[in-house]
Enzyme design. Structure first.
Site, PDB file in Angstrom:
ATOM      1  N   PRO A   4      60.825  19.633 -56.035  1.00  8.30           N
ATOM      2  CA  PRO A   4      59.682  20.546 -56.039  1.00  8.30           C
ATOM      3  C   PRO A   4      59.610  21.350 -54.747  1.00  8.30           C
ATOM      4  O   PRO A   4      59.211  20.817 -53.717  1.00  8.30           O
ATOM      5  CB  PRO A   4      58.481  19.632 -56.212  1.00  8.30           C
ATOM      6  CG  PRO A   4      58.954  18.243 -56.122  1.00  8.30           C
ATOM      7  CD  PRO A   4      60.428  18.234 -56.100  1.00  8.30           C
ATOM      8  N   GLU A   5      60.032  22.577 -54.806  1.00  8.66           N
ATOM      9  CA  GLU A   5      59.887  23.441 -53.643  1.00  8.66           C
ATOM     10  C   GLU A   5      58.646  24.295 -53.861  1.00  8.66           C
ATOM     11  O   GLU A   5      57.899  24.082 -54.813  1.00  8.66           O
ATOM     12  CB  GLU A   5      61.148  24.301 -53.459  1.00  8.66           C
ATOM     13  CG  GLU A   5      62.350  23.425 -53.113  1.00  8.66           C
ATOM     14  CD  GLU A   5      63.411  24.127 -52.291  1.00  8.66           C
ATOM     15  OE1 GLU A   5      63.043  24.839 -51.346  1.00  8.66           O
ATOM     16  OE2 GLU A   5      64.589  23.963 -52.597  1.00  8.66           O
ATOM     17  N   LYS A  24      54.588  23.534 -49.056  1.00  5.77           N
ATOM     18  CA  LYS A  24      54.767  22.542 -50.105  1.00  5.77           C
ATOM     19  C   LYS A  24      53.644  21.514 -50.152  1.00  5.77           C
ATOM     20  O   LYS A  24      53.734  20.541 -50.887  1.00  5.77           O
ATOM     21  CB  LYS A  24      56.116  21.826 -49.909  1.00  5.77           C
ATOM     22  CG  LYS A  24      57.311  22.747 -50.116  1.00  5.77           C
ATOM     23  CD  LYS A  24      58.615  22.029 -49.887  1.00  5.77           C
ATOM     24  CE  LYS A  24      59.308  22.522 -48.663  1.00  5.77           C
ATOM     25  NZ  LYS A  24      60.632  21.902 -48.438  1.00  5.77           N
ATOM     26  N   HIS A  36      56.398   4.315 -61.775  1.00  4.55           N
ATOM     27  CA  HIS A  36      56.173   4.904 -60.454  1.00  4.55           C
ATOM     28  C   HIS A  36      54.908   5.745 -60.386  1.00  4.55           C
ATOM     29  O   HIS A  36      54.805   6.648 -59.575  1.00  4.55           O
ATOM     30  CB  HIS A  36      57.385   5.724 -59.998  1.00  4.55           C
ATOM     31  CG  HIS A  36      58.676   4.981 -60.113  1.00  4.55           C
ATOM     32  ND1 HIS A  36      58.985   3.898 -59.333  1.00  4.55           N
ATOM     33  CD2 HIS A  36      59.724   5.164 -60.948  1.00  4.55           C
ATOM     34  CE1 HIS A  36      60.185   3.446 -59.676  1.00  4.55           C
ATOM     35  NE2 HIS A  36      60.649   4.190 -60.661  1.00  4.55           N
ATOM     36  N   ARG A  81      60.764   8.161 -55.827  1.00  5.36           N
ATOM     37  CA  ARG A  81      61.446   7.902 -54.548  1.00  5.36           C
ATOM     38  C   ARG A  81      60.498   7.720 -53.383  1.00  5.36           C
ATOM     39  O   ARG A  81      60.917   7.364 -52.283  1.00  5.36           O
ATOM     40  CB  ARG A  81      62.423   9.026 -54.253  1.00  5.36           C
ATOM     41  CG  ARG A  81      63.514   9.038 -55.291  1.00  5.36           C
ATOM     42  CD  ARG A  81      64.660   9.916 -54.949  1.00  5.36           C
ATOM     43  NE  ARG A  81      65.573   9.897 -56.071  1.00  5.36           N
ATOM     44  CZ  ARG A  81      66.694  10.575 -56.159  1.00  5.36           C
ATOM     45  NH1 ARG A  81      67.045  11.355 -55.170  1.00  5.36           N
ATOM     46  NH2 ARG A  81      67.442  10.488 -57.213  1.00  5.36           N
ATOM     47  N   ARG A 135      68.502  29.546 -30.195  1.00  7.08           N
ATOM     48  CA  ARG A 135      69.947  29.449 -30.410  1.00  7.08           C
ATOM     49  C   ARG A 135      70.300  28.553 -31.581  1.00  7.08           C
ATOM     50  O   ARG A 135      71.466  28.339 -31.868  1.00  7.08           O
ATOM     51  CB  ARG A 135      70.629  28.960 -29.132  1.00  7.08           C
ATOM     52  CG  ARG A 135      70.727  30.041 -28.081  1.00  7.08           C
ATOM     53  CD  ARG A 135      71.499  29.566 -26.860  1.00  7.08           C
ATOM     54  NE  ARG A 135      70.813  28.475 -26.189  1.00  7.08           N
ATOM     55  CZ  ARG A 135      69.844  28.654 -25.265  1.00  7.08           C
ATOM     56  NH1 ARG A 135      69.474  29.862 -24.929  1.00  7.08           N
ATOM     57  NH2 ARG A 135      69.276  27.630 -24.700  1.00  7.08           N
ATOM     58  N   ARG A 147      72.083  19.202 -43.532  1.00  9.75           N
ATOM     59  CA  ARG A 147      71.869  19.365 -44.964  1.00  9.75           C
ATOM     60  C   ARG A 147      73.112  19.915 -45.633  1.00  9.75           C
ATOM     61  O   ARG A 147      73.817  20.743 -45.053  1.00  9.75           O
ATOM     62  CB  ARG A 147      70.724  20.347 -45.225  1.00  9.75           C
ATOM     63  CG  ARG A 147      69.365  19.808 -44.916  1.00  9.75           C
ATOM     64  CD  ARG A 147      68.881  18.935 -46.039  1.00  9.75           C
ATOM     65  NE  ARG A 147      67.648  18.246 -45.702  1.00  9.75           N
ATOM     66  CZ  ARG A 147      67.599  17.111 -45.036  1.00  9.75           C
ATOM     67  NH1 ARG A 147      68.707  16.564 -44.591  1.00  9.75           N
ATOM     68  NH2 ARG A 147      66.459  16.526 -44.788  1.00  9.75           N
TER      69      ARG A 147
END
Length: 284
Positions: free
Chosen positions: A17-18, A73, A107, A126, A166, A274
DNA sequence: CGGTACGCCTGAAGGC
DNA sequence: TGCCTTCAGGCGTACC
């Protein structure tokens, strides 16, 4: 209830879910909660409630939700008693109103009993998500002031704080203090759209780059939101690996496959810790 | 400052 | 086929 994970058509880890998904959830839940009363709350797993406020009565929000707001989010329920409950879906969370008779899916950590035989449920296999109780809206303002502007409404100068940094542009994009709501998928997609390599330092980008990147983020987020609901349902009906959402991705999840622009195989590697996919030919 | 690694957690997917 | 390992990811935090 919209569920991104336990549904077989939505294998966990495929779609997180973004921001656009969270906004879609916000709209659904906001509409469903209008003029609703919270009758009761059942907490099946207290560990998803963060902060020092693990008290049932605090989760009742004064028996009514007055507002549901979103930044990046994060979702926040504003209760009649003035307290606020921040909801984060994390990797696998879902949040929605269902008939009280609906089977309790695995869950389900918190279930609010509503009037009209309905329940608001927070489900998160999760458990990367969770809820946080805040005393009042001031605390929410403070919390959200640490986040950057929302990716759906980027101001023109959003990039000012990072122009001399940077760090890799992708690292800056994933940092919620820069822009709130960008996750791994959309960071890669936006960088691909404007031909910027994810590992390029921010300090080596100019205002045109940042401007294009900001517009790309907005475009991607808005189109995902606009087509999101139907895309998700379509994908569910198809129930397999080749949904419309997947087809709309330029780079994410396509390592080794041909670049949609130049046909060269897409590179993959680790940037900002990532998994990152990009085209070494098109993006610099 | 920034990078790297880790822990949290489950289930999908791959290897044998 | 079934068991075992690996991997994914948001986000906070510790450490260099």
């Amino acid at each position: 209830m919209r569920n991104y994970t336990s549904d077989a058509a939505f294998p966990a880890g495929f779609r997180v879910p973004e921001l656009p998904e969270v906004e879609a959830v916000a709209r659904e839940v906001r509409a469903a909660l209008r003029r609703s009363t919270i009758v009761d709350v059942r907490v099946h797993r207290w560990s998803v409630v963060t902060g020092a406020s693990r008290q049932v009565d605090r989760l009742l929000l004064g028996a009514r939700v007055l507002d549901l707001v979103r930044h990046g989010k994060q979702l926040a329920l504003v209760g009649a008693d003035g307290s606020v409950l921040v909801v984060q879906l994390g990797m696998s969370g879902s949040f929605g109103v269902v008939p009280a008779s609906a089977p309790l899916e695995p869950h389900t950590h918190i279930a609010w009993t509503l009037d009209r035989s309905r329940e608001l449920r927070f489900v998160d296999p999760r458990r990367f998500g969770g809820v946080t109780w805040l005393r009042d809206r001031t605390a929410l303002t403070t919390r959200w002031s640490r986040l950057g502007p929302d990716a759906l409404a980027l101001p023109s100068g959003w990039f000012t704080p990072i122009t001399t940094s940077r760090r890799a542009i992708k690292a800056a994009l994933l940092d919620q203090r820069t822009v709130a709501g960008v996750g791994n998928i959309y960071a890669d997609e936006a960088l691909s759209l404007v031909n910027i390599a994810p590992q390029r330092p921010c300090s080596r980008l100019n205002e045109h780059h940042f401007g294009a990147l900001g517009r790309a983020l907005g475009t991607i987020m808005r189109s995902a939101l606009a087509s999101g609901g139907s895309t998700i349902r379509t994908y569910r009906r198809m129930g397999g690996g080749a949904g419309a959402f997947q087809a709309s991705l330029r780079v994410y999840g396509r390592a080794g496959q041909p670049c949609v622009t130049c046909s060269r195989p897409l590179e993959s590697g680790l940037v900002a810790g990532r998994t990152t996919v990009w085209c070494t030919a098109c993006q610099s």
